[in-house]
Design a protein around this motif. Structure first.
Motif, PDB file in Angstrom:
ATOM      1  N   ILE A 275       0.849  -1.186   0.000  1.00 28.99           N
ATOM      2  CA  ILE A 275       0.000   0.000   0.000  1.00 28.99           C
ATOM      3  C   ILE A 275       0.886   1.239   0.000  1.00 28.99           C
ATOM      4  O   ILE A 275       1.725   1.428   0.874  1.00 28.99           O
ATOM      5  CB  ILE A 275      -0.938  -0.002   1.224  1.00 28.99           C
ATOM      6  CG1 ILE A 275      -1.861  -1.222   1.171  1.00 28.99           C
ATOM      7  CG2 ILE A 275      -1.754   1.288   1.286  1.00 28.99           C
ATOM      8  CD1 ILE A 275      -2.700  -1.418   2.415  1.00 28.99           C
ATOM      9  N   GLY A 276       0.750   2.041  -1.028  1.00 30.89           N
ATOM     10  CA  GLY A 276       1.585   3.233  -1.162  1.00 30.89           C
ATOM     11  C   GLY A 276       2.994   2.956  -1.632  1.00 30.89           C
ATOM     12  O   GLY A 276       3.875   3.813  -1.492  1.00 30.89           O
ATOM     13  N   ALA A 277       3.226   1.761  -2.195  1.00 35.27           N
ATOM     14  CA  ALA A 277       4.572   1.404  -2.668  1.00 35.27           C
ATOM     15  C   ALA A 277       5.035   2.353  -3.772  1.00 35.27           C
ATOM     16  O   ALA A 277       4.229   2.870  -4.546  1.00 35.27           O
ATOM     17  CB  ALA A 277       4.582  -0.032  -3.183  1.00 35.27           C
ATOM     18  N   ASP A 278       6.340   2.544  -3.838  1.00 33.68           N
ATOM     19  CA  ASP A 278       6.941   3.379  -4.882  1.00 33.68           C
ATOM     20  C   ASP A 278       7.002   2.564  -6.168  1.00 33.68           C
ATOM     21  O   ASP A 278       7.907   1.743  -6.368  1.00 33.68           O
ATOM     22  CB  ASP A 278       8.339   3.816  -4.446  1.00 33.68           C
ATOM     23  CG  ASP A 278       8.956   4.835  -5.393  1.00 33.68           C
ATOM     24  OD1 ASP A 278       8.663   4.782  -6.615  1.00 33.68           O
ATOM     25  OD2 ASP A 278       9.757   5.664  -4.925  1.00 33.68           O
ATOM     26  N   ARG A 279       6.047   2.782  -7.035  1.00 27.15           N
ATOM     27  CA  ARG A 279       5.918   2.006  -8.270  1.00 27.15           C
ATOM     28  C   ARG A 279       7.147   2.163  -9.158  1.00 27.15           C
ATOM     29  O   ARG A 279       7.685   1.183  -9.680  1.00 27.15           O
ATOM     30  CB  ARG A 279       4.650   2.453  -9.012  1.00 27.15           C
ATOM     31  CG  ARG A 279       4.228   1.583 -10.177  1.00 27.15           C
ATOM     32  CD  ARG A 279       2.993   2.191 -10.840  1.00 27.15           C
ATOM     33  NE  ARG A 279       2.426   1.314 -11.845  1.00 27.15           N
ATOM     34  CZ  ARG A 279       1.450   0.448 -11.612  1.00 27.15           C
ATOM     35  NH1 ARG A 279       0.954   0.318 -10.390  1.00 27.15           N
ATOM     36  NH2 ARG A 279       0.963  -0.303 -12.588  1.00 27.15           N
ATOM     37  N   ALA A 280       7.598   3.378  -9.329  1.00 28.41           N
ATOM     38  CA  ALA A 280       8.749   3.640 -10.204  1.00 28.41           C
ATOM     39  C   ALA A 280       9.996   2.930  -9.687  1.00 28.41           C
ATOM     40  O   ALA A 280      10.798   2.401 -10.472  1.00 28.41           O
ATOM     41  CB  ALA A 280       8.998   5.143 -10.325  1.00 28.41           C
ATOM     42  N   GLU A 281      10.163   2.890  -8.364  1.00 27.58           N
ATOM     43  CA  GLU A 281      11.342   2.245  -7.788  1.00 27.58           C
ATOM     44  C   GLU A 281      11.315   0.741  -8.044  1.00 27.58           C
ATOM     45  O   GLU A 281      12.329   0.148  -8.418  1.00 27.58           O
ATOM     46  CB  GLU A 281      11.398   2.512  -6.290  1.00 27.58           C
ATOM     47  CG  GLU A 281      12.611   1.871  -5.619  1.00 27.58           C
ATOM     48  CD  GLU A 281      12.622   2.111  -4.128  1.00 27.58           C
ATOM     49  OE1 GLU A 281      13.696   2.470  -3.606  1.00 27.58           O
ATOM     50  OE2 GLU A 281      11.573   1.944  -3.478  1.00 27.58           O
ATOM     51  N   ARG A 282      10.162   0.121  -7.865  1.00 27.82           N
ATOM     52  CA  ARG A 282      10.093  -1.325  -8.077  1.00 27.82           C
ATOM     53  C   ARG A 282      10.228  -1.681  -9.559  1.00 27.82           C
ATOM     54  O   ARG A 282      10.824  -2.705  -9.905  1.00 27.82           O
ATOM     55  CB  ARG A 282       8.798  -1.889  -7.485  1.00 27.82           C
ATOM     56  CG  ARG A 282       8.790  -1.795  -5.972  1.00 27.82           C
ATOM     57  CD  ARG A 282       7.939  -2.828  -5.324  1.00 27.82           C
ATOM     58  NE  ARG A 282       7.683  -2.473  -3.926  1.00 27.82           N
ATOM     59  CZ  ARG A 282       6.847  -3.078  -3.135  1.00 27.82           C
ATOM     60  NH1 ARG A 282       6.134  -4.107  -3.605  1.00 27.82           N
ATOM     61  NH2 ARG A 282       6.669  -2.694  -1.890  1.00 27.82           N
ATOM     62  N   LEU A 283       9.696  -0.847 -10.413  1.00 34.77           N
ATOM     63  CA  LEU A 283       9.901  -1.069 -11.844  1.00 34.77           C
ATOM     64  C   LEU A 283      11.389  -1.014 -12.179  1.00 34.77           C
ATOM     65  O   LEU A 283      11.907  -1.866 -12.915  1.00 34.77           O
ATOM     66  CB  LEU A 283       9.143  -0.022 -12.657  1.00 34.77           C
ATOM     67  CG  LEU A 283       7.637  -0.214 -12.810  1.00 34.77           C
ATOM     68  CD1 LEU A 283       6.992   1.061 -13.334  1.00 34.77           C
ATOM     69  CD2 LEU A 283       7.328  -1.378 -13.752  1.00 34.77           C
ATOM     70  N   ALA A 284      12.065  -0.024 -11.637  1.00 32.77           N
ATOM     71  CA  ALA A 284      13.481   0.163 -11.941  1.00 32.77           C
ATOM     72  C   ALA A 284      14.347  -0.944 -11.346  1.00 32.77           C
ATOM     73  O   ALA A 284      15.317  -1.392 -11.967  1.00 32.77           O
ATOM     74  CB  ALA A 284      13.954   1.526 -11.427  1.00 32.77           C
ATOM     75  N   LYS A 285      14.008  -1.409 -10.146  1.00 36.26           N
ATOM     76  CA  LYS A 285      14.831  -2.406  -9.464  1.00 36.26           C
ATOM     77  C   LYS A 285      14.605  -3.827  -9.978  1.00 36.26           C
ATOM     78  O   LYS A 285      15.539  -4.632 -10.039  1.00 36.26           O
ATOM     79  CB  LYS A 285      14.554  -2.369  -7.959  1.00 36.26           C
ATOM     80  CG  LYS A 285      15.236  -1.245  -7.218  1.00 36.26           C
ATOM     81  CD  LYS A 285      15.024  -1.407  -5.709  1.00 36.26           C
ATOM     82  CE  LYS A 285      15.808  -0.354  -4.945  1.00 36.26           C
ATOM     83  NZ  LYS A 285      15.598  -0.509  -3.472  1.00 36.26           N
ATOM     84  N   PHE A 286      13.362  -4.142 -10.319  1.00 35.21           N
ATOM     85  CA  PHE A 286      13.023  -5.538 -10.585  1.00 35.21           C
ATOM     86  C   PHE A 286      12.436  -5.781 -11.974  1.00 35.21           C
ATOM     87  O   PHE A 286      12.887  -6.675 -12.688  1.00 35.21           O
ATOM     88  CB  PHE A 286      12.036  -6.048  -9.528  1.00 35.21           C
ATOM     89  CG  PHE A 286      12.476  -5.793  -8.123  1.00 35.21           C
ATOM     90  CD1 PHE A 286      13.624  -6.394  -7.623  1.00 35.21           C
ATOM     91  CD2 PHE A 286      11.764  -4.945  -7.296  1.00 35.21           C
ATOM     92  CE1 PHE A 286      14.050  -6.159  -6.324  1.00 35.21           C
ATOM     93  CE2 PHE A 286      12.173  -4.694  -5.997  1.00 35.21           C
ATOM     94  CZ  PHE A 286      13.313  -5.303  -5.512  1.00 35.21           C
ATOM     95  N   TYR A 287      11.468  -4.995 -12.371  1.00 34.28           N
ATOM     96  CA  TYR A 287      10.735  -5.249 -13.610  1.00 34.28           C
ATOM     97  C   TYR A 287      11.586  -5.016 -14.854  1.00 34.28           C
ATOM     98  O   TYR A 287      11.721  -5.893 -15.707  1.00 34.28           O
ATOM     99  CB  TYR A 287       9.482  -4.372 -13.643  1.00 34.28           C
ATOM    100  CG  TYR A 287       8.500  -4.670 -14.755  1.00 34.28           C
ATOM    101  CD1 TYR A 287       7.411  -5.501 -14.531  1.00 34.28           C
ATOM    102  CD2 TYR A 287       8.634  -4.083 -16.015  1.00 34.28           C
ATOM    103  CE1 TYR A 287       6.486  -5.756 -15.533  1.00 34.28           C
ATOM    104  CE2 TYR A 287       7.722  -4.335 -17.017  1.00 34.28           C
ATOM    105  CZ  TYR A 287       6.652  -5.175 -16.774  1.00 34.28           C
ATOM    106  OH  TYR A 287       5.747  -5.425 -17.784  1.00 34.28           O
TER     107      TYR A 287
END
Length: 239
Positions: A98-110
């Motif tokens: 909830i409220g996760a930093d979408r851009a950060e997870r895209l950059a780190k993992f996706y």
């Protein structure tokens, strides 16, 4: 952390990819889920890693496997999909999303996962991609709905390889889903991106996870899927 791994030989005619092979949660990230959640189908495609590794080592079908849980980020979704970072899955709340930093997870993992897959597939230049997933026999949120299929083939625009595989699995006496329990016309993100958009043939295979929960089941299905994939290639090349 979360970097995809590859197993098996180098360039070959058939390759395998799996977006949900891991239940890893990177250090420092707390999803806040109940104990035992990370061993459930909502966190990982149960049995898939074992099948993939056996296909690579015993059947010379190299594999590209995700190394982060689908509860951290679902690599089998489009970047703008509302469930890319799930806040709930099959009735289980994921407070840490909830409220996760979408851009950060895209950059780190996706992005690293899909960029690595793109490079790997370009290098391999495969005749056929096997995209391997597993599904639960029964969802917790739909207790009255049983899923009778033992294996299923999903497809979007390119249905020809799936048609061959459906016939070949059925010839083994198996109950085969045709775009069931999920439809590839709705959930086909990875193969849309890396196969259909590139003109590559593929088999998006879903195996019911109780059939591959043990090492014996994984060995059986690794051999079966390898055989069907090889015979699918023969059928495609014979036209």
């Amino acid at each position: 952390m979360g970097t995809p791994k590859t197993v098996g030989p180098g360039k070959t005619g058939i390759v395998l990819v799996s977006d949900h092979a891991s239940n890893l949660v990177p250090e420092g990230l707390d999803l806040g889920v109940p104990p035992g959640t990370m061993d459930m189908h909502i966190a990982v495609d149960i049995g898939v890693e074992g099948v993939a590794e056996r296909m690579a080592r015993r059947h010379a079908i190299p594999a590209h496997l995700a190394c982060v849980s689908r509860l951290v980020i679902d690599l089998h979704r489009e970047e703008d999909h509302p469930n890319l970072i799930p806040m709930e899955s099959d009735g289980v709340l994921v407070p840490g999303n909830i409220g996760a930093d979408r851009a950060e997870r895209l950059a780190k993992f996706y992005h690293p996962y899909h960029d690595a897959m793109a490079d790997w597939l370009d290098e391999a230049d495969p005749r056929l991609i096997v995209s391997l997933h597993s599904f639960t026999p029964q969802l917790e949120t739909q207790p009255d709905e049983n899923r009778p299929w033992e294996v299923a083939l999903l497809y979007n625009q390119n249905a020809e390889p799936a048609r061959h595989a459906i016939r070949l699995f059925a010839a083994q006496g198996l109950t085969v889903g045709d775009n069931q329990p999920y439809s590839g016309r709705e959930l086909n993100a990875t193969m849309n991106r890396h196969a259909e958009a590139k003109g590559r043939d593929y088999l998006a295979i879903e195996v019911r996870n109780d059939l591959i929960a043990t090492e014996a089941g994984q060995a059986r299905w690794a051999a079966l899927i390898a055989d069907v994939a090889q015979r699918t290639v023969l059928a495609l090349d014979a036209k």
